[in-house]
Design a protein around this motif. Structure first.
Motif, PDB file in Angstrom:
ATOM      1  N   ALA A  79       0.829  -1.202   0.000  1.00  0.00           N
ATOM      2  CA  ALA A  79       0.000   0.000   0.000  1.00  0.00           C
ATOM      3  C   ALA A  79       0.867   1.258   0.000  1.00  0.00           C
ATOM      4  O   ALA A  79       0.599   2.223  -0.732  1.00  0.00           O
ATOM      5  CB  ALA A  79      -0.932  -0.006   1.212  1.00  0.00           C
ATOM      6  N   GLY A  80       1.923   1.239   0.807  1.00  0.00           N
ATOM      7  CA  GLY A  80       2.810   2.386   0.878  1.00  0.00           C
ATOM      8  C   GLY A  80       3.548   2.646  -0.418  1.00  0.00           C
ATOM      9  O   GLY A  80       3.618   3.788  -0.899  1.00  0.00           O
ATOM     10  N   PHE A  81       4.104   1.599  -1.005  1.00  0.00           N
ATOM     11  CA  PHE A  81       4.861   1.766  -2.248  1.00  0.00           C
ATOM     12  C   PHE A  81       3.960   2.206  -3.399  1.00  0.00           C
ATOM     13  O   PHE A  81       4.362   3.014  -4.240  1.00  0.00           O
ATOM     14  CB  PHE A  81       5.573   0.461  -2.618  1.00  0.00           C
ATOM     15  N   LEU A  82       2.744   1.664  -3.474  1.00  0.00           N
ATOM     16  CA  LEU A  82       1.818   2.067  -4.523  1.00  0.00           C
ATOM     17  C   LEU A  82       1.481   3.557  -4.401  1.00  0.00           C
ATOM     18  O   LEU A  82       1.511   4.296  -5.391  1.00  0.00           O
ATOM     19  CB  LEU A  82       0.540   1.232  -4.458  1.00  0.00           C
ATOM     20  N   ALA A  83       1.154   3.980  -3.185  1.00  0.00           N
ATOM     21  CA  ALA A  83       0.802   5.385  -2.977  1.00  0.00           C
ATOM     22  C   ALA A  83       1.989   6.299  -3.260  1.00  0.00           C
ATOM     23  O   ALA A  83       1.850   7.333  -3.927  1.00  0.00           O
ATOM     24  CB  ALA A  83       0.305   5.589  -1.547  1.00  0.00           C
ATOM     25  N   TYR A  84       3.172   5.910  -2.766  1.00  0.00           N
ATOM     26  CA  TYR A  84       4.372   6.722  -2.982  1.00  0.00           C
ATOM     27  C   TYR A  84       4.679   6.814  -4.476  1.00  0.00           C
ATOM     28  O   TYR A  84       4.990   7.895  -4.992  1.00  0.00           O
ATOM     29  CB  TYR A  84       5.552   6.113  -2.234  1.00  0.00           C
ATOM     30  N   GLY A  85       4.593   5.680  -5.170  1.00  0.00           N
ATOM     31  CA  GLY A  85       4.865   5.672  -6.601  1.00  0.00           C
ATOM     32  C   GLY A  85       3.903   6.554  -7.374  1.00  0.00           C
ATOM     33  O   GLY A  85       4.306   7.325  -8.257  1.00  0.00           O
ATOM     34  N   LEU A  86       2.614   6.467  -7.048  1.00  0.00           N
ATOM     35  CA  LEU A  86       1.620   7.289  -7.735  1.00  0.00           C
ATOM     36  C   LEU A  86       1.813   8.767  -7.424  1.00  0.00           C
ATOM     37  O   LEU A  86       1.650   9.630  -8.299  1.00  0.00           O
ATOM     38  CB  LEU A  86       0.212   6.844  -7.321  1.00  0.00           C
TER      39      LEU A  86
END
Length: 270
Positions: free
Chosen positions: A61-68
């Protein structure tokens, strides 16, 4: 009650900073305690073994949000980069960072899917990628360019460490604290050195047309001899700690999710 998608993305982006910090803390402590060298992908596997699926879901969840969030910055300049070449370079860096963290999310998803199926495959992913590139038309040039890009990224990280440019993104009350400055400087310096070594490996692989010369973070850390390996390990731990500082105190401009959605709908044919 109506939820704010922009606020939710900001919250999960902070989780992404924390997840990145956990990866670098793991890499540094592995070197100091066991002499084992890993890159971010390897550290993710280590954390999966110790924390299980729950930790992986949180990091995904963290990596997806950070990437977006980083890709949104590249596309819409939500971090308000200055005009001109410097601003474009910063937005290009944001795009690259976004892609890297989406890739980490994908790797974490794969770990969840293959949980309990055994360890990771051997071999260097960087060298396998270099071998694939060399088999393509213009592959040698691609490797050289990729290596030069890493060298530039490494130099930029060292510049950030020297000038403490990263502090401008923190809340003012924290940015003026010596502990924040020195933690970030040590972390960015170590990260910059690792990028420089990796870039040198990749450039050499391109010039020599030998995939075995290529190397990423894991190979760069393995190449370092005592006491430099321990010094860099401490630096990577500092970068992990600084990422945790950013998770709490970084000024994050919201992505205007509703506004972007409205603009997209207005352009659709009725």
């Amino acid at each position: 009650m109506r939820t704010d998608p922009s606020g939710a993305l900001t919250t999960f982006t902070r989780l992404g900073f924390a997840a990145r910090g956990l990866l670098y803390l793991t890499i540094g402590f592995l070197i100091l305690r066991t002499g084992r060298t890993e890159d971010t992908s390897g550290a993710l596997s280590v954390l999966a073994e110790g924390g299980g699926r729950t930790l992986l879901y949180v990091m995904i969840a963290g990596f997806l949000a950070y990437g977006l969030w980083r890709l949104s910055d590249a596309a819409f300049n939500i971090e308000r980069h200055e005009e001109g070449k410097k601003g474009l370079a910063e937005r290009g860096g944001a795009a690259a960072s976004g892609i890297v963290h989406l890739f980490l999310a994908w790797q974490a998803i794969r770990l969840v899917q293959h949980a309990g199926s055994g360890g990771s495959s051997g071999g260097s992913g960087t060298q396998e990628g270099a071998q694939t590139a060399l088999q393509l038309p213009g592959g040698q040039l691609m490797l050289v360019v990729a290596g030069l890009v890493l060298l530039i990224v490494g130099a930029v990280q060292l510049k950030k460490a020297w000038k403490a440019e990263f502090l401008k993104h923190l809340e003012p009350s924290v940015a003026h604290q010596p502990w924040a400055r020195y933690t970030g400087q040590g972390g960015y310096a170590a990260r910059g050195l690792v990028f420089l070594i990796s870039g040198a490996f990749l450039t050499a692989a391109g010039f020599k047309e030998q995939a075995g010369e290529a190397g990423g973070m894991e190979e760069a850390l393995t190449w370092l001899t005592s006491p430099w390996d321990s010094i860099v390990a401490v630096g990577l731990i500092l970068f992990g700690l600084y990422s945790l500082i950013e998770a709490r105190f970084r000024v994050i401009n919201d992505v205007p999710v509703d506004g972007l959605a409205s603009k997209a709908r207005s352009k659709l044919p009725i």
